[in-house]
Scaffold this motif. Structure first.
Motif, PDB file in Angstrom:
ATOM      1  N   ASP A 198      14.040  21.429 -26.752  1.00  0.00           N
ATOM      2  CA  ASP A 198      13.376  22.566 -26.113  1.00  0.00           C
ATOM      3  C   ASP A 198      12.634  22.168 -24.844  1.00  0.00           C
ATOM      4  N   THR A 199      11.936  21.041 -24.879  1.00  0.00           N
ATOM      5  CA  THR A 199      11.167  20.636 -23.701  1.00  0.00           C
ATOM      6  C   THR A 199      12.072  20.129 -22.578  1.00  0.00           C
ATOM      7  N   LEU A 200      13.331  19.856 -22.888  1.00  0.00           N
ATOM      8  CA  LEU A 200      14.281  19.426 -21.862  1.00  0.00           C
ATOM      9  C   LEU A 200      14.963  20.609 -21.176  1.00  0.00           C
ATOM     10  N   GLN A 201      14.811  21.804 -21.726  1.00  0.00           N
ATOM     11  CA  GLN A 201      15.518  22.958 -21.173  1.00  0.00           C
ATOM     12  C   GLN A 201      15.096  23.322 -19.745  1.00  0.00           C
ATOM     13  N   PRO A 202      13.811  23.228 -19.373  1.00  0.00           N
ATOM     14  CA  PRO A 202      13.478  23.498 -17.963  1.00  0.00           C
ATOM     15  C   PRO A 202      14.235  22.581 -16.996  1.00  0.00           C
ATOM     16  N   TYR A 203      14.388  21.329 -17.387  1.00  0.00           N
ATOM     17  CA  TYR A 203      15.174  20.393 -16.567  1.00  0.00           C
ATOM     18  C   TYR A 203      16.627  20.848 -16.475  1.00  0.00           C
ATOM     19  N   VAL A 204      17.212  21.190 -17.615  1.00  0.00           N
ATOM     20  CA  VAL A 204      18.612  21.618 -17.650  1.00  0.00           C
ATOM     21  C   VAL A 204      18.821  22.848 -16.777  1.00  0.00           C
ATOM     22  N   ARG A 205      17.931  23.832 -16.917  1.00  0.00           N
ATOM     23  CA  ARG A 205      18.070  25.066 -16.135  1.00  0.00           C
ATOM     24  C   ARG A 205      17.945  24.792 -14.633  1.00  0.00           C
ATOM     25  N   ALA A 206      17.010  23.944 -14.269  1.00  0.00           N
ATOM     26  CA  ALA A 206      16.818  23.630 -12.850  1.00  0.00           C
ATOM     27  C   ALA A 206      18.035  22.924 -12.271  1.00  0.00           C
ATOM     28  N   ARG A 207      18.624  22.027 -13.040  1.00  0.00           N
ATOM     29  CA  ARG A 207      19.790  21.283 -12.550  1.00  0.00           C
ATOM     30  C   ARG A 207      21.012  22.193 -12.429  1.00  0.00           C
ATOM     31  N   LEU A 208      21.198  23.070 -13.415  1.00  0.00           N
ATOM     32  CA  LEU A 208      22.315  24.003 -13.341  1.00  0.00           C
ATOM     33  C   LEU A 208      22.159  24.939 -12.144  1.00  0.00           C
ATOM     34  N   LYS A 209      20.931  25.396 -11.901  1.00  0.00           N
ATOM     35  CA  LYS A 209      20.665  26.274 -10.763  1.00  0.00           C
ATOM     36  C   LYS A 209      20.944  25.563  -9.444  1.00  0.00           C
ATOM     37  N   ALA A 210      20.721  24.239  -9.427  1.00  0.00           N
ATOM     38  CA  ALA A 210      20.968  23.451  -8.208  1.00  0.00           C
ATOM     39  C   ALA A 210      22.451  23.125  -8.028  1.00  0.00           C
ATOM     40  N   GLY A 211      23.290  23.571  -8.967  1.00  0.00           N
ATOM     41  CA  GLY A 211      24.724  23.346  -8.842  1.00  0.00           C
ATOM     42  C   GLY A 211      25.214  22.044  -9.429  1.00  0.00           C
ATOM     43  N   ILE A 212      24.356  21.375 -10.214  1.00  0.00           N
ATOM     44  CA  ILE A 212      24.760  20.117 -10.847  1.00  0.00           C
ATOM     45  C   ILE A 212      25.686  20.431 -12.026  1.00  0.00           C
ATOM     46  N   SER A 213      26.747  19.676 -12.180  1.00  0.00           N
ATOM     47  CA  SER A 213      27.731  19.956 -13.220  1.00  0.00           C
ATOM     48  C   SER A 213      27.179  19.637 -14.605  1.00  0.00           C
ATOM     49  N   PRO A 214      27.675  20.320 -15.650  1.00  0.00           N
ATOM     50  CA  PRO A 214      27.254  20.008 -17.026  1.00  0.00           C
ATOM     51  C   PRO A 214      27.509  18.559 -17.397  1.00  0.00           C
ATOM     52  N   GLY A 215      28.590  17.976 -16.876  1.00  0.00           N
ATOM     53  CA  GLY A 215      28.885  16.577 -17.184  1.00  0.00           C
ATOM     54  C   GLY A 215      27.808  15.640 -16.675  1.00  0.00           C
ATOM     55  N   THR A 216      27.336  15.867 -15.447  1.00  0.00           N
ATOM     56  CA  THR A 216      26.270  15.037 -14.875  1.00  0.00           C
ATOM     57  C   THR A 216      24.981  15.217 -15.669  1.00  0.00           C
ATOM     58  N   ILE A 217      24.664  16.452 -16.034  1.00  0.00           N
ATOM     59  CA  ILE A 217      23.464  16.719 -16.833  1.00  0.00           C
ATOM     60  C   ILE A 217      23.556  16.010 -18.181  1.00  0.00           C
ATOM     61  N   ASN A 218      24.729  16.037 -18.794  1.00  0.00           N
ATOM     62  CA  ASN A 218      24.901  15.364 -20.086  1.00  0.00           C
ATOM     63  C   ASN A 218      24.690  13.863 -19.977  1.00  0.00           C
ATOM     64  N   ARG A 219      25.130  13.272 -18.865  1.00  0.00           N
ATOM     65  CA  ARG A 219      24.900  11.830 -18.693  1.00  0.00           C
ATOM     66  C   ARG A 219      23.409  11.535 -18.569  1.00  0.00           C
ATOM     67  N   ASP A 220      22.659  12.442 -17.917  1.00  0.00           N
ATOM     68  CA  ASP A 220      21.205  12.274 -17.822  1.00  0.00           C
ATOM     69  C   ASP A 220      20.556  12.406 -19.201  1.00  0.00           C
ATOM     70  N   LEU A 221      20.988  13.412 -19.953  1.00  0.00           N
ATOM     71  CA  LEU A 221      20.433  13.620 -21.296  1.00  0.00           C
ATOM     72  C   LEU A 221      20.765  12.452 -22.219  1.00  0.00           C
ATOM     73  N   ALA A 222      21.903  11.833 -21.992  1.00  0.00           N
ATOM     74  CA  ALA A 222      22.283  10.686 -22.821  1.00  0.00           C
ATOM     75  C   ALA A 222      21.305   9.528 -22.633  1.00  0.00           C
ATOM     76  N   VAL A 223      20.755   9.380 -21.427  1.00  0.00           N
ATOM     77  CA  VAL A 223      19.761   8.324 -21.192  1.00  0.00           C
ATOM     78  C   VAL A 223      18.491   8.631 -21.982  1.00  0.00           C
ATOM     79  N   VAL A 224      18.068   9.908 -21.980  1.00  0.00           N
ATOM     80  CA  VAL A 224      16.890  10.298 -22.768  1.00  0.00           C
ATOM     81  C   VAL A 224      17.140  10.025 -24.241  1.00  0.00           C
ATOM     82  N   ARG A 225      18.301  10.412 -24.731  1.00  0.00           N
ATOM     83  CA  ARG A 225      18.633  10.207 -26.139  1.00  0.00           C
ATOM     84  C   ARG A 225      18.610   8.721 -26.495  1.00  0.00           C
ATOM     85  N   ARG A 226      19.124   7.891 -25.588  1.00  0.00           N
ATOM     86  CA  ARG A 226      19.127   6.436 -25.829  1.00  0.00           C
ATOM     87  C   ARG A 226      17.697   5.904 -25.934  1.00  0.00           C
ATOM     88  N   ILE A 227      16.820   6.346 -25.042  1.00  0.00           N
ATOM     89  CA  ILE A 227      15.430   5.879 -25.053  1.00  0.00           C
ATOM     90  C   ILE A 227      14.726   6.307 -26.341  1.00  0.00           C
TER      91      ILE A 227
END
Length: 370
Positions: A108-137
């Motif tokens: 839930d707390t990651l959703q503002p980031y996701v929404r902002a990136r999608l609005k900026a035209g960043i692809s879901p694949g790129t966002i998923n790679r970013d989220l994967a780093v958070v998940r790893r940490i």
């Protein structure tokens, strides 16, 4: 680094922002305060020190913010080939979750980031790679990292749901006829690289950076192979590149042109295959498609990617009956059985498997029809 008359041990100013670098009870605090206000920076340092004091003296659960964990992750993984990409992802995430306590970083707390990136035209694949780093940490904080009382930083790692790809493009392996159509439009060096790629399964950068220094003779087989160093290989292992008759002919056609690189243009190294020449050839081939085959041109062919040549090689290996483990080795995929050294008989087996792709050209296999 900026200077300030007011000195507090453990605080320093860099590019106008105060940073913390202090050792407290054996634990190093190393992070940006995110502020240029000296008093605010002092207050944050005091809170960090008090939290560590409570852990040390009273056994309190260690508190930490995500920025601290991100810094620890980067410091401990300087060997990672993808470290630069991970650092960029964490820099983009920091304004959204950098100041959050670790326990509050979740879907839930990651959703503002996701929404902002999608609005900026960043692809879901790129966002998923970013989220994967958070998940790893967060997984490291749960399973590996321990505080001064030998307790995990985080009790349970939350589930982070990846973004869906509603418009994700499926791979498009070429039929032999489609390959001939496309390659008839490719010119010079691009045609050579594409033909080599579709017969070896190398990734684009492995092809364009292919070096004569990587060629290794195999006297027992009266041939040679190329060994791509692991720093350039996605799975982190040296990649053995065996050559079927077509790939070998491409190599011999390039021999002697340049002292270092295999593929060059006008005597200069090439940096990529996907360029204006590739796009123009793809467009011209698509325009000829219906006249050549009597059916509309598929979108997959019209938007063919360079990486589809790798998929084509894998598709043909399977169609030729090459076993799963040999396919993984030939395609450079990570496998339990991948080794850092192959004997001459093993290399001979891989060459024979790659040769079976050439045999498909003399018999139009139904498996190659899309």
């Amino acid at each position: 680094m900026g200077r300030d008359r007011r000195r507090t041990p453990g605080l320093y100013r860099r590019f106008g922002v105060w940073h913390i670098d202090k050792l407290v009870y054996g634990t190093r605090i190393c992070e940006s305060t995110g502020t240029s206000d000296f008093k605010e920076a002092q207050s944050l340092l005091a809170r960090r020190m008090e939290a560590l004091r409570a852990v040390r003296l009273f056994g309190a659960q260690r508190g930490w913010i995500f920025r601290e964990a991100a810094t620890k992750f980067l410091v401990e993984n300087t060997h990672k080939r993808s470290l630069e990409r991970d650092a960029r992802a964490l820099a983009a995430l920091d304004p959204f979750i950098g100041e959050l306590p670790g326990r509050r970083v979740h879907h839930d707390t990651l959703q503002p980031y996701v929404r902002a990136r999608l609005k900026a035209g960043i692809s879901p694949g790129t966002i998923n790679r970013d989220l994967a780093v958070v998940r790893r940490i967060l997984n490291l904080a749960t399973r590996l990292w321990r505080d001064e009382a030998d307790r995990p930083w985080l009790t349970t790692a939350p589930l982070i749901q990846m973004q869906r790809h509603p418009d994700k493009r499926e791979p498009y392996p070429l039929s032999l006829e489609e390959e001939r159509l496309l390659f008839s439009e490719l010119r010079g060096h691009l045609a050579s690289m594409a033909l080599f790629k579709v017969n070896t399964g190398l990734r684009e950068q492995e092809v364009v950076q292919l070096s004569w220094r990587w060629e290794v003779q195999v006297p027992e087989l009266e041939t040679s192979i190329f060994v791509v160093p692991k720093r350039l290989v996605k799975n982190g292992l040296d990649r053995y590149v065996v050559l079927n008759r077509v790939a070998r002919s491409v190599i011999e056609s390039c021999r002697g042109r340049h002292s270092e690189r295999v593929f060059t243009r006008n005597g200069h190294p090439i940096t990529k295959i996907y360029n204006s020449g590739w796009k123009a050839a793809r467009e011209h081939a698509a325009a000829r498609y219906e006249a050549e085959f009597g059916r509309p041109c598929p979108e997959g062919f019209r938007n063919l990617r360079v990486h589809d040549l790798k998929h084509t090689f894998g598709h043909r290996l399977r169609a030729a009956g090459v076993g799963f483990e040999d396919r993984k080795v030939l395609l450079g995929h990570k496998s339990e059985h991948v080794t850092t050294h192959y004997s001459a008989p093993e290399i001979g087996t891989l060459i024979a498997a790659a040769e079976r792709v050439c045999e498909l050209g003399s018999r139009k296999s139904p498996a190659l029809a899309l």
